[in-house]
Design a protein around this motif. Structure first.
Motif, PDB file in Angstrom:
ATOM      1  N   LYS A 189     -41.735  -4.169   3.259  1.00 28.47           N
ATOM      2  CA  LYS A 189     -41.811  -2.718   3.427  1.00 28.47           C
ATOM      3  C   LYS A 189     -42.867  -2.122   2.502  1.00 28.47           C
ATOM      4  N   THR A 190     -43.345  -0.944   2.871  1.00 28.19           N
ATOM      5  CA  THR A 190     -44.398  -0.277   2.115  1.00 28.19           C
ATOM      6  C   THR A 190     -43.922   1.103   1.676  1.00 28.19           C
ATOM      7  N   TRP A 191     -44.136   1.382   0.414  1.00 26.11           N
ATOM      8  CA  TRP A 191     -43.847   2.716  -0.129  1.00 26.11           C
ATOM      9  C   TRP A 191     -45.079   3.590   0.061  1.00 26.11           C
ATOM     10  N   ARG A 192     -44.916   4.619   0.895  1.00 21.11           N
ATOM     11  CA  ARG A 192     -45.977   5.596   1.154  1.00 21.11           C
ATOM     12  C   ARG A 192     -45.452   7.001   0.840  1.00 21.11           C
ATOM     13  N   PRO A 193     -46.328   7.973   0.639  1.00 23.54           N
ATOM     14  CA  PRO A 193     -45.869   9.343   0.377  1.00 23.54           C
ATOM     15  C   PRO A 193     -44.988   9.852   1.508  1.00 23.54           C
ATOM     16  N   MET A 194     -43.902  10.532   1.152  1.00 27.25           N
ATOM     17  CA  MET A 194     -42.979  11.023   2.166  1.00 27.25           C
ATOM     18  C   MET A 194     -43.308  12.449   2.602  1.00 27.25           C
ATOM     19  N   LEU A 195     -44.140  13.172   1.827  1.00 25.97           N
ATOM     20  CA  LEU A 195     -44.496  14.541   2.161  1.00 25.97           C
ATOM     21  C   LEU A 195     -45.919  14.607   2.702  1.00 25.97           C
ATOM     22  N   ALA A 196     -46.271  15.742   3.278  1.00 24.96           N
ATOM     23  CA  ALA A 196     -47.641  15.942   3.750  1.00 24.96           C
ATOM     24  C   ALA A 196     -48.598  15.974   2.565  1.00 24.96           C
ATOM     25  N   ASP A 197     -49.857  15.596   2.799  1.00 19.77           N
ATOM     26  CA  ASP A 197     -50.836  15.510   1.720  1.00 19.77           C
ATOM     27  C   ASP A 197     -50.932  16.793   0.899  1.00 19.77           C
TER      28      ASP A 197
ATOM     29  N   TYR B 181     -40.657   3.241 -14.859  1.00 20.46           N
ATOM     30  CA  TYR B 181     -41.699   2.272 -14.508  1.00 20.46           C
ATOM     31  C   TYR B 181     -42.879   2.963 -13.822  1.00 20.46           C
ATOM     32  N   VAL B 182     -42.585   3.885 -12.924  1.00 23.89           N
ATOM     33  CA  VAL B 182     -43.645   4.598 -12.204  1.00 23.89           C
ATOM     34  C   VAL B 182     -44.477   5.436 -13.174  1.00 23.89           C
ATOM     35  N   ASN B 183     -43.811   6.154 -14.072  1.00 24.24           N
ATOM     36  CA  ASN B 183     -44.543   6.986 -15.023  1.00 24.24           C
ATOM     37  C   ASN B 183     -45.372   6.156 -15.984  1.00 24.24           C
ATOM     38  N   HIS B 184     -44.854   5.028 -16.412  1.00 19.06           N
ATOM     39  CA  HIS B 184     -45.644   4.160 -17.285  1.00 19.06           C
ATOM     40  C   HIS B 184     -46.924   3.691 -16.586  1.00 19.06           C
ATOM     41  N   ALA B 185     -46.783   3.307 -15.335  1.00 13.75           N
ATOM     42  CA  ALA B 185     -47.931   2.740 -14.616  1.00 13.75           C
ATOM     43  C   ALA B 185     -48.943   3.795 -14.214  1.00 13.75           C
ATOM     44  N   HIS B 186     -48.486   4.992 -13.855  1.00 16.03           N
ATOM     45  CA  HIS B 186     -49.385   5.969 -13.226  1.00 16.03           C
ATOM     46  C   HIS B 186     -49.438   7.326 -13.931  1.00 16.03           C
ATOM     47  N   GLY B 187     -48.486   7.607 -14.828  1.00 14.86           N
ATOM     48  CA  GLY B 187     -48.443   8.891 -15.511  1.00 14.86           C
ATOM     49  C   GLY B 187     -47.594   9.897 -14.762  1.00 14.86           C
ATOM     50  N   PRO B 188     -46.920  10.817 -15.481  1.00 19.00           N
ATOM     51  CA  PRO B 188     -46.072  11.805 -14.814  1.00 19.00           C
ATOM     52  C   PRO B 188     -46.849  12.847 -14.032  1.00 19.00           C
ATOM     53  N   GLU B 189     -48.160  12.856 -14.182  1.00 16.22           N
ATOM     54  CA  GLU B 189     -48.999  13.794 -13.423  1.00 16.22           C
ATOM     55  C   GLU B 189     -49.457  13.204 -12.095  1.00 16.22           C
ATOM     56  N   SER B 190     -49.031  11.979 -11.785  1.00 20.02           N
ATOM     57  CA  SER B 190     -49.552  11.262 -10.628  1.00 20.02           C
ATOM     58  C   SER B 190     -48.819  11.583  -9.339  1.00 20.02           C
ATOM     59  N   ARG B 191     -49.468  11.285  -8.239  1.00 18.54           N
ATOM     60  CA  ARG B 191     -48.856  11.447  -6.918  1.00 18.54           C
ATOM     61  C   ARG B 191     -47.662  10.508  -6.756  1.00 18.54           C
ATOM     62  N   MET B 192     -47.766   9.307  -7.301  1.00 17.53           N
ATOM     63  CA  MET B 192     -46.668   8.356  -7.182  1.00 17.53           C
ATOM     64  C   MET B 192     -45.417   8.865  -7.893  1.00 17.53           C
ATOM     65  N   SER B 193     -45.588   9.424  -9.095  1.00 19.47           N
ATOM     66  CA  SER B 193     -44.450   9.959  -9.827  1.00 19.47           C
ATOM     67  C   SER B 193     -43.822  11.131  -9.070  1.00 19.47           C
ATOM     68  N   HIS B 194     -44.664  12.009  -8.563  1.00 18.02           N
ATOM     69  CA  HIS B 194     -44.204  13.161  -7.771  1.00 18.02           C
ATOM     70  C   HIS B 194     -43.392  12.681  -6.566  1.00 18.02           C
TER      71      HIS B 194
END
Length: 541
Positions: free
Chosen positions: A215-223, A297-310
């Motif tokens: 499976k792939t984790w992709r953004p769940m909201l519109a860009d 883990y997500v915040n460490h890898a990408h930062g709390p300002e990132s799209r992944m964290s959001h």
């Protein structure tokens, strides 16, 4: 004769008291659920509030109490320290968990906060430094007090993606289950049991962790929803392994995204049903601890300002909505109480801060310590001062100093002067400074003193400057300082019969959770608890 009669009478009274251990009353929740979202800063909860659904964070915010100025109020803001605070109500100088790792003075080696080599994971491979018991936690927890008050009939269960997240919530008398990155199972340790109960065996046999393979984790909201985040392109993170089937590398990768939180909440449901939590046949309250690890883990890898964290936070919001709906049906919406907080906040990545014209950076620990050793060798003579470190703590070899005729206070002063002159370092606290009576009056001083344990902590505690952190490389983010971005965390409470909904702007601390829940449950607060009862948010009963 009087003494014998008195002792016999006391024994009789004790027997009667034990036989009549308190049962749940209509004023007590049948189930208390204490949730920690690892690495969730308060600012993220507020920044993304408008995009949450109705049943998760938004339900907590509207139907429950939010403490808008809540903090993990100690100076070393890392996972183990924060989790230990939640249900002990104590600061590190008492509970003894001074980091995820620290240096054992007797051996001079690094030790892990929940390692205990006398015990192993049940049915799983166990490394020497794996977390298997709460032995290093020096105080009791709310769960321990609940068990005591009910003659050990209350059930206390904790589950987490991290061993320390589960063990430090479970306390001494509860039961912890943690995610095994080698197999994807949730397992306990032989501290708690020799064999898993049947419900755990059934859960493991279903291999739910394998459903995410491929499976792939992709953004769940519109860009457009991510316009406030760094990174202007969608992301896609797939979960697989080089072997072509689920294996240890795949199970380890699951920890770094939303799927491990889904599994944690699924296992929590299995525990509720397997242990009949909230429907205790003895009629007493139960306690469930749930620590959701992926956001850290997500915040460490990408930062709390990132799209992944959001995006992860939005996904977690929907997971919580499903879990609360489950509790409504299983336990009854009038019968359970939820507390949600975090073990620490998060700094933005140094690169993001620099783009905002904020002075920020990373202090590489290895060259820092090597430079300090050279300076001390030059000052006192080579080999006279030996040090080990688990930053921010630096430990001096007292025996070597005594043999060399060097005073610890002189080494502290020399080290402090040198360290303060290094890029990114704000201050140094020494053993002598901590042992002095009184404080300077600053908040940083107070938080550092709370975080220092005379037996476990170092002789020097190094404090980086704001927006600086210990580490190397040029990406990712971290936490661990006494600054507001690391201490400010959510503190949300929801329970119709016990919690008055609203936003409370007064100052609160995570150590207030245990005394507040103890008051609601009608049990003693943990022995070392220093927090207050959050009376402003309690309904009149």
């Amino acid at each position: 004769m009087r003494t014998s009669i008195a002792l016999a009478t006391c024994a009789t009274l004790f027997t009667l008291h034990a036989a009549a251990a308190p049962t749940a009353t209509p004023q007590q929740p049948k189930l208390v659920v204490v949730m920690a979202v690892d690495g969730l800063p308060q600012e993220q909860l507020l920044r993304y509030r408008g995009q949450f659904g109705e049943g998760g964070f938004q339900r907590l915010l509207t139907q429950g109490a939010m403490f808008a100025d809540a903090h993990q109020a100690h100076g070393t803001t890392v996972t183990a320290v924060g989790h230990a605070a939640i249900l002990t109500g104590a600061y590190p100088y008492q509970h003894g968990i001074v980091g995820n790792n620290w240096i054992d003075r007797a051996s001079g080696k690094s030790v892990y906060c929940t390692e205990d080599r006398r015990y192993q994971y049940v049915g799983e491979a166990t490394e020497p430094s794996d977390g298997t018991s709460p032995a290093k936690l020096r105080v009791d927890t709310l769960g321990d007090q609940l068990r005591y008050a009910t003659g050990n009939r209350a059930k206390v269960v904790a589950v987490s993606g991290k061993d320390r997240g589960a063990i430090l919530l479970a306390g001494k008398g509860g039961t912890a289950y943690m995610y095994m990155e080698g197999s994807g199972n949730f397992a306990s340790s032989t501290w708690y049991m020799q064999q898993h109960p049947a419900w755990v065996q059934r859960y493991q046999a279903g291999k739910p962790q394998d459903r995410y393979y491929g499976k792939t984790w992709r953004p769940m909201l519109a860009d457009a929803a991510y316009s406030m985040d760094t990174g202007d392109t969608p992301f896609a993170i797939s979960y697989f392994s080089e072997s072509g089937s689920p294996d240890a590398s795949y199970y380890k990768r699951l920890k770094e995204g939303p799927f491990v939180d889904e599994l944690t909440l699924e296992f929590a449901r299995a525990a509720i049903e397997g242990e009949n939590l909230g429907a205790n046949p003895a009629g007493v309250p139960d306690l469930l601890g749930v620590s959701l690890s992926a956001h850290d883990y997500v915040n460490h890898a990408h930062g709390p300002e990132s799209r992944m964290s959001h995006d992860h936070l939005q996904r977690l919001d929907r997971m919580l909505a499903g879990f609360f709906t489950y509790l409504d049906k299983r336990v009854g919406s009038d019968n359970y109480l939820v507390v949600l907080t975090a073990d620490h906040g998060f700094a933005n990545s140094a690169e993001f801060s620099q783009r905002q014209h904020i002075e920020a950076g990373r202090v590489d620990g290895k060259p820092l310590l090597n430079g300090l050793q050279r300076h001390l060798d030059a000052t006192f003579g080579a080999g006279k001062v030996a040090l080990t470190a688990s930053l921010p703590n630096i430990y001096l070899d007292e025996e070597a100093l005594a043999k060399a005729g060097v005073r610890r206070a002189d080494v502290e002063q020399a080290a402090t002067r040198w360290l303060r002159a290094q890029t990114g370092i704000a201050d140094v606290y020494t053993r002598s400074r901590f042992e002095e009576a009184g404080a300077t009056g600053t908040r940083i001083d107070l938080l550092l003193r709370r975080a220092w344990h005379r037996h476990e902590s170092g002789d020097l505690v190094v404090v980086p400057r704001p927006y600086w952190s210990f580490g190397s490389g040029n990406s990712g983010a971290t936490h661990g300082t006494p600054y507001a971005y690391d201490t400010s965390v959510p503190l949300l409470m929801m329970g119709k019969r016990w919690i008055a909904p609203g936003t409370y702007t007064g100052y609160a601390e995570v150590v207030d959770i245990a005394p507040t829940l103890a008051s609601i449950l009608g049990v003693r607060k943990p022995a070392a608890a220093e927090g207050r009862v959050l009376t402003e948010a309690l309904t009149r009963r």
